[in-house]
Design a protein around this motif. Sequence first.
Motif, PDB file in Angstrom:
ATOM      1  N   TRP A  89     -13.495 -42.744 -32.023  1.00 55.43           N
ATOM      2  CA  TRP A  89     -14.029 -44.034 -32.479  1.00 55.43           C
ATOM      3  C   TRP A  89     -15.559 -44.039 -32.406  1.00 55.43           C
ATOM      4  O   TRP A  89     -16.145 -43.512 -31.478  1.00 55.43           O
ATOM      5  CB  TRP A  89     -13.444 -45.139 -31.590  1.00 55.43           C
ATOM      6  N   GLY A  90     -16.179 -44.669 -33.415  1.00 56.61           N
ATOM      7  CA  GLY A  90     -17.639 -44.730 -33.458  1.00 56.61           C
ATOM      8  C   GLY A  90     -18.254 -45.818 -32.604  1.00 56.61           C
ATOM      9  O   GLY A  90     -19.459 -45.817 -32.372  1.00 56.61           O
ATOM     10  N   TRP A  92     -18.404 -49.237 -33.090  1.00 58.68           N
ATOM     11  CA  TRP A  92     -18.945 -50.450 -33.709  1.00 58.68           C
ATOM     12  C   TRP A  92     -17.996 -51.629 -33.471  1.00 58.68           C
ATOM     13  O   TRP A  92     -16.787 -51.494 -33.702  1.00 58.68           O
ATOM     14  CB  TRP A  92     -19.101 -50.262 -35.211  1.00 58.68           C
ATOM     15  N   ARG A 294     -25.520 -54.061 -44.306  1.00 59.72           N
ATOM     16  CA  ARG A 294     -26.337 -53.436 -43.265  1.00 59.72           C
ATOM     17  C   ARG A 294     -27.609 -52.927 -43.906  1.00 59.72           C
ATOM     18  O   ARG A 294     -27.563 -52.267 -44.953  1.00 59.72           O
ATOM     19  CB  ARG A 294     -25.612 -52.256 -42.629  1.00 59.72           C
ATOM     20  N   PHE A 298     -29.443 -45.021 -42.768  1.00 59.46           N
ATOM     21  CA  PHE A 298     -28.104 -44.441 -42.807  1.00 59.46           C
ATOM     22  C   PHE A 298     -27.954 -43.318 -41.793  1.00 59.46           C
ATOM     23  O   PHE A 298     -26.965 -43.239 -41.063  1.00 59.46           O
ATOM     24  CB  PHE A 298     -27.837 -43.929 -44.224  1.00 59.46           C
ATOM     25  N   ASP A 299     -28.952 -42.434 -41.714  1.00 61.50           N
ATOM     26  CA  ASP A 299     -28.777 -41.292 -40.803  1.00 61.50           C
ATOM     27  C   ASP A 299     -28.874 -41.719 -39.343  1.00 61.50           C
ATOM     28  O   ASP A 299     -28.327 -41.060 -38.475  1.00 61.50           O
ATOM     29  CB  ASP A 299     -29.738 -40.142 -41.133  1.00 61.50           C
ATOM     30  N   TRP A 301     -27.793 -44.888 -38.151  1.00 57.73           N
ATOM     31  CA  TRP A 301     -26.649 -45.671 -37.691  1.00 57.73           C
ATOM     32  C   TRP A 301     -25.368 -44.858 -37.698  1.00 57.73           C
ATOM     33  O   TRP A 301     -24.351 -45.337 -37.198  1.00 57.73           O
ATOM     34  CB  TRP A 301     -26.535 -47.000 -38.411  1.00 57.73           C
ATOM     35  N   ASN A 302     -25.367 -43.689 -38.211  1.00 55.95           N
ATOM     36  CA  ASN A 302     -24.188 -42.832 -38.075  1.00 55.95           C
ATOM     37  C   ASN A 302     -24.257 -41.914 -36.857  1.00 55.95           C
ATOM     38  O   ASN A 302     -23.362 -41.105 -36.644  1.00 55.95           O
ATOM     39  CB  ASN A 302     -23.974 -42.000 -39.331  1.00 55.95           C
ATOM     40  N   ARG A 303     -25.312 -42.067 -36.068  1.00 59.01           N
ATOM     41  CA  ARG A 303     -25.363 -41.264 -34.834  1.00 59.01           C
ATOM     42  C   ARG A 303     -24.390 -41.850 -33.816  1.00 59.01           C
ATOM     43  O   ARG A 303     -24.268 -43.068 -33.703  1.00 59.01           O
ATOM     44  CB  ARG A 303     -26.771 -41.307 -34.241  1.00 59.01           C
ATOM     45  N   PRO A 304     -23.742 -40.981 -33.022  1.00 60.29           N
ATOM     46  CA  PRO A 304     -22.769 -41.497 -32.063  1.00 60.29           C
ATOM     47  C   PRO A 304     -23.381 -42.319 -30.935  1.00 60.29           C
ATOM     48  O   PRO A 304     -22.663 -43.045 -30.256  1.00 60.29           O
ATOM     49  CB  PRO A 304     -22.101 -40.224 -31.515  1.00 60.29           C
ATOM     50  N   ASP A 341     -32.018 -47.907 -46.037  1.00 54.43           N
ATOM     51  CA  ASP A 341     -30.802 -47.923 -46.834  1.00 54.43           C
ATOM     52  C   ASP A 341     -30.129 -49.290 -46.722  1.00 54.43           C
ATOM     53  O   ASP A 341     -30.197 -49.945 -45.675  1.00 54.43           O
ATOM     54  CB  ASP A 341     -29.811 -46.867 -46.309  1.00 54.43           C
TER      55      ASP A 341
ATOM     56  N   THR B  14     -18.293 -37.693 -35.306  1.00 56.00           N
ATOM     57  CA  THR B  14     -18.440 -39.037 -34.771  1.00 56.00           C
ATOM     58  C   THR B  14     -19.368 -39.859 -35.654  1.00 56.00           C
ATOM     59  O   THR B  14     -19.827 -39.404 -36.682  1.00 56.00           O
ATOM     60  CB  THR B  14     -18.997 -38.990 -33.340  1.00 56.00           C
ATOM     61  N   GLY B  15     -19.652 -41.029 -35.220  1.00 64.35           N
ATOM     62  CA  GLY B  15     -20.463 -41.932 -36.015  1.00 64.35           C
ATOM     63  C   GLY B  15     -19.673 -43.194 -36.261  1.00 64.35           C
ATOM     64  O   GLY B  15     -18.621 -43.391 -35.675  1.00 64.35           O
ATOM     65  N   GLU B  16     -20.174 -44.038 -37.119  1.00 59.97           N
ATOM     66  CA  GLU B  16     -19.468 -45.294 -37.346  1.00 59.97           C
ATOM     67  C   GLU B  16     -18.040 -45.025 -37.785  1.00 59.97           C
ATOM     68  O   GLU B  16     -17.098 -45.584 -37.284  1.00 59.97           O
ATOM     69  CB  GLU B  16     -20.180 -46.133 -38.403  1.00 59.97           C
ATOM     70  N   PRO B  23     -25.150 -38.028 -43.920  1.00 57.22           N
ATOM     71  CA  PRO B  23     -26.320 -38.841 -44.227  1.00 57.22           C
ATOM     72  C   PRO B  23     -27.089 -38.261 -45.409  1.00 57.22           C
ATOM     73  O   PRO B  23     -27.234 -37.044 -45.525  1.00 57.22           O
ATOM     74  CB  PRO B  23     -27.140 -38.768 -42.949  1.00 57.22           C
TER      75      PRO B  23
END
Lengths: 490, 84
Positions: A89-90, A92, A294, A298-299, A301-304, A341, B14-16, B23
């Motif tokens: 799970w991320g 959020w 959002r 992008f790069d 908010w996709n970090r864990p 983004d 991982t990530g959202e 990305p």
Amino acid sequence: MILDSEARTDDWFAGKVFDVCVIGSGPAGATIAHRLGARGFKVALCEAGGLLLTPDSQDLYEGTSTGAPQYYDLTACRLRYFGGSSNHWGGWTRPLDAYDFEPKAHNPLSGWPIDRTALDIYAGEADAILNLPLDTAPADFFDNHPPELIPRLFRFSRPTTRFGELYKDDFDKSANVTVYLNANLVDMRLGDSLQAVNEAVFQSYEKPGRFSVRARAFALCLGGLENPRFLLNANSQISAGIGNENDLVGRYFLEHAHAPLGRVVVRQPLTRMICYAPSPEFMNEKQILNFGLRIGSFDQWNRPDFTGALDPEPACTIDFDTLLKAEMAGEKAACPAMVGDAFVACEQTLNPDNRVTLTDTRDRFGLREMNLNWTLSETDRRTLKTAATELAKRMAEADVGRMRVLPWLINDEMPNKDQVYGGNHHMGTTRMSGDPKSGVVDADCKVHSLANLYVGGSSVFATSGHANPTYSITQLALRLGDHLTTVLRA
Amino acid sequence: MAPFIAMQRRVFVTGENMTTPKPGRNDGAEAPSRRELLAAAAGAAAALIIPATAAISATAPETGLVLHRGWVLRADDLPRLKRA
């Protein structure tokens, strides 16, 4: 106590009747089992996998998908071991909005038989379980945000809660909860009147034969795709499958339609990810559904480890027009904090043809595999486009920035899988309704047609809103734990 | 049976949302659409400068915005940017 069902002996279950048999140890199942065990109830928590991921277990998620845009590999978008999909799970979170529970004329069958207050009372406990920071005011880059777009806050589970890790020690020491690993649910046996479940039937991977767990109540918590798949497969006594008297099991599958919308150049540096959702009035006016816009990077908010804050950048000395001109020319951003983004996750229309069905291929235990059909409706595409264009217009009008909207959105093209994709959020397939003709479970998450079978997890969502589902799954699991407490004590 | 290492790699992103595209894959810097190419081929480099309200929403009451190659701009942006 944690036991491996591969090592079972005949006396493990002989003459034993648990208070509750919880099947699946993801966010819903683990939470329900932990809550009931802490209250003194005898709980069997049956997990199909082991403590770690194994191919033997994960391969049982094989299946096919149809529809457009193409859906993910079904063995990659969930996890089949202790702790379930919380293991990747991320993190959020946000709760559903109050108006997500209300019916909308342009989304037939929408509306829940409960309102948000029924879940709000579990917010504090959910916050603690999910390691969430305080609920604070959301960021907003409009001085006076337009009434159509309401600022929204996402909070991030950090460190991210993995439900297996969270409860493993408690379960190991518990005198009330027994975890059975490698226990694959293969059938449920109903009583003669077909009104209650007597026992759940399991099989492990190596040890031959099946074994049964008897309980006063059962909670099916296999995830939003496996819950319907199992119920449809459980047809040894009811040909249509358990709970499927009205041909609803597996239908109304919901995802959050995720889409990059375009690039933004803003006048003030972005220090946090900014989110907006549409007002109820705006949704009605445009005949659209809920969405979560959002704006950020992008790069990032996709970090864990993302917490909502964007990386600090040195003060930008380049003026807005120069930045905008460069971005319009496709040049690399000189001030990343002012160029970012726009992205959205949208609620989907309730569509009976978006569904889990069974194929003729059988898994190693003889259960039929699934096909998932996922499509976007015209309303879904209108919601995506409106989210993009409304943000772009409002930014330019308020002169807070400018936005480039991606061509497929402007040109009303059908999106491909790189333009719109799911969030690995599997919802709605045993939806909640006060009426058995429009839902599989009632307001207490009990299967309408059975006295003692409950469903946990996002498959009970009647609609999805735009919020990532784990927060609501946790709230619903706590609530189901309370309901079972009342029922079992009666 | 899927090779175990490949499977771990597949499901542990991982990530959202663990399987969303990398990305930058959809960062807006896409190839021009067929419509944009046709417009350019017609020799109308600025052919996509049209009232944004018409292109974006037929019912929007706003005025003073234009759509230029996907960018939603204020009417005075392009002349100003040209001078910048």
